[in-house]
Motif scaffolding. Structure first.
Motif, PDB file in Angstrom:
ATOM      1  N   CYS A  21       3.907   1.763   1.725  1.00  0.00           N
ATOM      2  CA  CYS A  21       5.002   2.603   1.246  1.00  0.00           C
ATOM      3  C   CYS A  21       4.551   3.475   0.079  1.00  0.00           C
ATOM      4  N   ARG A  22       3.815   2.869  -0.871  1.00  0.00           N
ATOM      5  CA  ARG A  22       3.337   3.619  -2.041  1.00  0.00           C
ATOM      6  C   ARG A  22       2.417   4.764  -1.619  1.00  0.00           C
ATOM      7  N   LEU A  23       1.449   4.454  -0.765  1.00  0.00           N
ATOM      8  CA  LEU A  23       0.492   5.467  -0.331  1.00  0.00           C
ATOM      9  C   LEU A  23       1.171   6.567   0.481  1.00  0.00           C
ATOM     10  N   ARG A  24       2.120   6.191   1.313  1.00  0.00           N
ATOM     11  CA  ARG A  24       2.847   7.177   2.128  1.00  0.00           C
ATOM     12  C   ARG A  24       3.623   8.140   1.237  1.00  0.00           C
ATOM     13  N   GLU A  25       4.347   7.581   0.272  1.00  0.00           N
ATOM     14  CA  GLU A  25       5.164   8.426  -0.603  1.00  0.00           C
ATOM     15  C   GLU A  25       4.293   9.307  -1.492  1.00  0.00           C
ATOM     16  N   ALA A  27       1.494  10.519  -0.690  1.00  0.00           N
ATOM     17  CA  ALA A  27       0.965  11.580   0.172  1.00  0.00           C
ATOM     18  C   ALA A  27       2.051  12.554   0.615  1.00  0.00           C
ATOM     19  N   GLY A  28       3.313  12.253   0.297  1.00  0.00           N
ATOM     20  CA  GLY A  28       4.400  13.149   0.623  1.00  0.00           C
ATOM     21  C   GLY A  28       4.915  13.033   2.051  1.00  0.00           C
ATOM     22  N   PHE A  29       4.682  11.894   2.701  1.00  0.00           N
ATOM     23  CA  PHE A  29       5.129  11.701   4.084  1.00  0.00           C
ATOM     24  C   PHE A  29       6.412  10.875   4.126  1.00  0.00           C
ATOM     25  N   THR A  30       7.311  11.248   5.022  1.00  0.00           N
ATOM     26  CA  THR A  30       8.403  10.342   5.380  1.00  0.00           C
ATOM     27  C   THR A  30       7.856   9.333   6.386  1.00  0.00           C
ATOM     28  N   GLN A  31       8.640   8.294   6.651  1.00  0.00           N
ATOM     29  CA  GLN A  31       8.221   7.328   7.668  1.00  0.00           C
ATOM     30  C   GLN A  31       8.065   8.003   9.024  1.00  0.00           C
ATOM     31  N   VAL A  32       8.968   8.898   9.329  1.00  0.00           N
ATOM     32  CA  VAL A  32       8.910   9.600  10.620  1.00  0.00           C
ATOM     33  C   VAL A  32       7.655  10.465  10.703  1.00  0.00           C
ATOM     34  N   ALA A  33       7.342  11.190   9.622  1.00  0.00           N
ATOM     35  CA  ALA A  33       6.168  12.074   9.625  1.00  0.00           C
ATOM     36  C   ALA A  33       4.880  11.276   9.767  1.00  0.00           C
ATOM     37  N   LEU A  34       4.777  10.159   9.061  1.00  0.00           N
ATOM     38  CA  LEU A  34       3.586   9.321   9.196  1.00  0.00           C
ATOM     39  C   LEU A  34       3.506   8.738  10.592  1.00  0.00           C
ATOM     40  N   GLY A  35       4.655   8.337  11.129  1.00  0.00           N
ATOM     41  CA  GLY A  35       4.671   7.792  12.475  1.00  0.00           C
ATOM     42  C   GLY A  35       4.193   8.788  13.511  1.00  0.00           C
ATOM     43  N   LEU A  59      -3.856   0.331  13.727  1.00  0.00           N
ATOM     44  CA  LEU A  59      -2.936   1.228  13.023  1.00  0.00           C
ATOM     45  C   LEU A  59      -3.324   1.363  11.554  1.00  0.00           C
ATOM     46  N   SER A  60      -3.787   0.278  10.968  1.00  0.00           N
ATOM     47  CA  SER A  60      -4.202   0.329   9.561  1.00  0.00           C
ATOM     48  C   SER A  60      -5.366   1.290   9.381  1.00  0.00           C
ATOM     49  N   LYS A  61      -6.282   1.320  10.347  1.00  0.00           N
ATOM     50  CA  LYS A  61      -7.391   2.283  10.299  1.00  0.00           C
ATOM     51  C   LYS A  61      -6.856   3.714  10.325  1.00  0.00           C
ATOM     52  N   LEU A  62      -5.873   3.950  11.197  1.00  0.00           N
ATOM     53  CA  LEU A  62      -5.260   5.275  11.273  1.00  0.00           C
ATOM     54  C   LEU A  62      -4.561   5.637   9.964  1.00  0.00           C
ATOM     55  N   PHE A  63      -3.828   4.668   9.408  1.00  0.00           N
ATOM     56  CA  PHE A  63      -3.125   4.919   8.147  1.00  0.00           C
ATOM     57  C   PHE A  63      -4.132   5.286   7.042  1.00  0.00           C
ATOM     58  N   ASP A  64      -5.235   4.539   6.963  1.00  0.00           N
ATOM     59  CA  ASP A  64      -6.244   4.826   5.948  1.00  0.00           C
ATOM     60  C   ASP A  64      -6.819   6.225   6.114  1.00  0.00           C
ATOM     61  N   GLY A  68      -5.946   8.850   3.353  1.00  0.00           N
ATOM     62  CA  GLY A  68      -7.125   8.963   2.506  1.00  0.00           C
ATOM     63  C   GLY A  68      -7.331   7.772   1.600  1.00  0.00           C
ATOM     64  N   SER A  69      -7.045   6.586   2.124  1.00  0.00           N
ATOM     65  CA  SER A  69      -7.104   5.371   1.302  1.00  0.00           C
ATOM     66  C   SER A  69      -8.334   4.508   1.578  1.00  0.00           C
ATOM     67  N   GLY A  70      -9.399   5.134   2.098  1.00  0.00           N
ATOM     68  CA  GLY A  70     -10.631   4.374   2.349  1.00  0.00           C
ATOM     69  C   GLY A  70     -10.414   3.306   3.385  1.00  0.00           C
ATOM     70  N   LYS A  71     -10.665   2.051   3.002  1.00  0.00           N
ATOM     71  CA  LYS A  71     -10.396   0.913   3.883  1.00  0.00           C
ATOM     72  C   LYS A  71      -9.390  -0.038   3.239  1.00  0.00           C
ATOM     73  N   HIS A  72      -8.608   0.499   2.321  1.00  0.00           N
ATOM     74  CA  HIS A  72      -7.682  -0.330   1.546  1.00  0.00           C
ATOM     75  C   HIS A  72      -6.696  -1.076   2.438  1.00  0.00           C
ATOM     76  N   LEU A  73      -6.020  -0.358   3.314  1.00  0.00           N
ATOM     77  CA  LEU A  73      -5.019  -0.998   4.174  1.00  0.00           C
ATOM     78  C   LEU A  73      -5.669  -1.896   5.222  1.00  0.00           C
ATOM     79  N   GLN A  74      -6.868  -1.549   5.650  1.00  0.00           N
ATOM     80  CA  GLN A  74      -7.564  -2.414   6.608  1.00  0.00           C
ATOM     81  C   GLN A  74      -7.893  -3.760   5.976  1.00  0.00           C
ATOM     82  N   ARG A  75      -8.329  -3.748   4.720  1.00  0.00           N
ATOM     83  CA  ARG A  75      -8.635  -5.011   4.041  1.00  0.00           C
ATOM     84  C   ARG A  75      -7.373  -5.836   3.827  1.00  0.00           C
ATOM     85  N   LEU A  76      -6.300  -5.154   3.416  1.00  0.00           N
ATOM     86  CA  LEU A  76      -5.036  -5.877   3.233  1.00  0.00           C
ATOM     87  C   LEU A  76      -4.516  -6.416   4.565  1.00  0.00           C
ATOM     88  N   CYS A  77      -4.768  -5.676   5.640  1.00  0.00           N
ATOM     89  CA  CYS A  77      -4.325  -6.106   6.968  1.00  0.00           C
ATOM     90  C   CYS A  77      -4.961  -7.436   7.350  1.00  0.00           C
TER      91      CYS A  77
END
Length: 280
Positions: A21-25, A27-35, A59-64, A68-77
């Protein structure tokens, strides 16, 4: 489906959701836009952020990549996906806890939620013959924890169809089978939220030959399907596929014995196994 928690520090899944949620916001994306960029719905993104769904590595790879979050979400996943049950079943186990109605067909065995410890141990030992005893004990313990899902006032309706094979297949020996079928009968007589039907041999071929199927309904989300083979499982939420399985399940339910006749057959089989145990 309700959120498991709103505290980002309560567990790894909640922390993953808060970071997404933090990274999405930022980056200026809504949930729909990121989806749209990740080829999923905005509501699906919301389920990850609210810790309702377990994170998915692809999906975490795609989100990263998108955020532009490196592998942050993949590690948390990887942390958030830790589970006491097999990884292929873990997503289904989470959904199972949120379901209001569970409809299951089991072609060979008594399903996990209705198993006794001795029966579960016999099945798990047969499937994991070369695993150390501690591994077997841990898996059995996790399965017994799952059975508590059917307890209490908020327990889901559990409507299960088992093939008659499950009553006849010698699993763990006669004493184990007698105990397991006696346990089934006790549940059916004491728990109004549990309904069970037996598909008799006389019914012949049916829609789910060799296929374990679990259909899950929720109070605030579309139904999903879980189907399993010996060492793998799949959660499917495609509406047309779920509807097709639901139709096949309805046909199977119509071909099975009534709940009353099924209970009689289960109790008769339990007595037969008890007699076999006395003679062995």
């Amino acid at each position: 489906m309700s959120s498991l928690t709103q505290d980002p520090y309560a567990d790894p899944r909640a922390f993953y959701g808060s970071e997404l949620c933090r990274l999405r916001e930022e980056a200026g994306f809504t949930q729909v836009a990121l989806g749209e960029l990740a080829f999923c719905s905005g509501s699906y993104i919301g389920q990850f952020e609210k810790a309702v769904r377990r994170p998915q590595l692809e999906l975490s790879k795609l989100f990263d990549e998108i955020l532009g979050s490196g592998k942050h979400l993949q590690r948390l996943c990887l942390l958030a996906r830790a589970s006491k049950v097999a990884d292929y079943f873990a997503d289904a186990a989470d959904l199972e806890r949120q379901a209001t109605v569970l409809s299951e067909f089991s072609p060979m065995l008594v399903p996990g939620l209705l198993q006794t410890e001795a029966y579960a141990r016999a099945l798990i030992r047969a499937a994991r013959r070369f695993d150390p005893q501690q591994t077997i004990d841990d898996i059995v313990s996790a399965r017994m924890e799952r059975t508590q899902l059917l307890d209490g006032p908020s327990a889901p309706v559990d409507w299960t169809i088992i093939h008659e094979t499950a009553l006849r297949l010698p699993t763990g020996g006669a004493a184990v089978m007698a105990e397991q079928l006696g346990h089934l009968a006790h549940l059916l007589r004491s728990r109004p939220n549990i309904v069970l039907q037996v598909m008799p041999f006389s019914a012949g071929p049916h829609p789910f030959l060799g296929c374990l199927v679990s259909l899950m309904q929720f109070s605030d989300a579309p139904p999903v399907l879980y189907t399993e083979s010996a060492y793998n499982g799949w959660v499917i939420d495609e509406p047309t596929v779920v509807a097709r399985y639901q139709s096949a399940y309805d046909l199977a339910r119509a071909a099975a014995l009534s709940p009353e006749a099924s209970l009689d057959l289960i109790e008769s089989a339990a007595k037969d196994w008890a007699k076999d145990g006395q003679h062995s």
